[in-house]
Scaffold this motif. Structure first.
Motif: not given
Length: 184
Positions: A105-106, A108, A110, A136-137, A139-140, A143-144, A165, A168
């Protein structure tokens, strides 16, 4: 003699209950299938196939909800499923999957992170960490994808999208009091 004829006439006028009739052929087949399913659930449980045993016990309880044998097998199955879910080895595997998912996740990645969190939830459906990180993943990732589709219309055909990064938004904390409400 008249008294005997009177008693016979009286008995003939009364409806005597009919003898208990045998169950229909369909009912007999259904009972036989239910008993076979119960036996196969017991076999699956002894073989360690807990998911299969759980599904078969549910089928039996649908047909015979008051069956003491099915109820005791269901209780045994639930106990074994809970023991497996809470075993130290399973909990360690869940923790490893959640940690790997967080790392992805960190980074990117996802969709890979989502796969790890889902795998952790398959092992332990009550893992709150895996469930929270999965949300959370997801959602991200949405969004992506939204960001990609909005930039797709403004770019020329054949041009690749590069997300880094640096694109963002960065949160800039402000001193003060924060209020956080969490619902489960």
């Amino acid at each position: 003699m008249a008294l005997c004829l009177g008693i016979v006439a009286y008995l003939m006028s009364q409806r005597l209950p009919e003898p208990y009739s045998a169950p229909s052929a369909g009912m007999t087949r259904n009972l036989h299938r239910t008993a076979e399913t119960l036996n196969s659930a017991r076999d699956a449980l002894t073989a360690g196939r807990l998911d299969d045993a759980t599904a078969r016990v549910r089928m039996v309880l649908d047909q015979a909800p008051a069956s003491p044998a099915a109820r005791s097998l269901a209780a045994e199955t639930r106990r074994l499923v809970e023991d497996e879910r809470t075993s130290a080895e399973t909990q360690q595997r869940v923790a490893d999957l959640v940690a790997e998912g967080r790392r992805l996740y960190r980074a990117g990645k996802y969709s890979d992170a989502i796969a790890r969190f889902q795998e952790a939830l398959e092992l332990d459906p009550q893992s709150e960490f895996a469930e929270s990180y999965l949300e959370l993943a997801e959602d991200r990732l949405r969004q992506t994808r939204r960001r990609r589709t909005s930039t797709t219309s403004s770019r020329s055909p054949g041009e690749e999208i590069q997300i880094s990064r640096t694109n963002l938004p960065v949160a800039k904390p402000k001193p003060g009091t924060a209020r956080l409400t969490v619902y489960f």
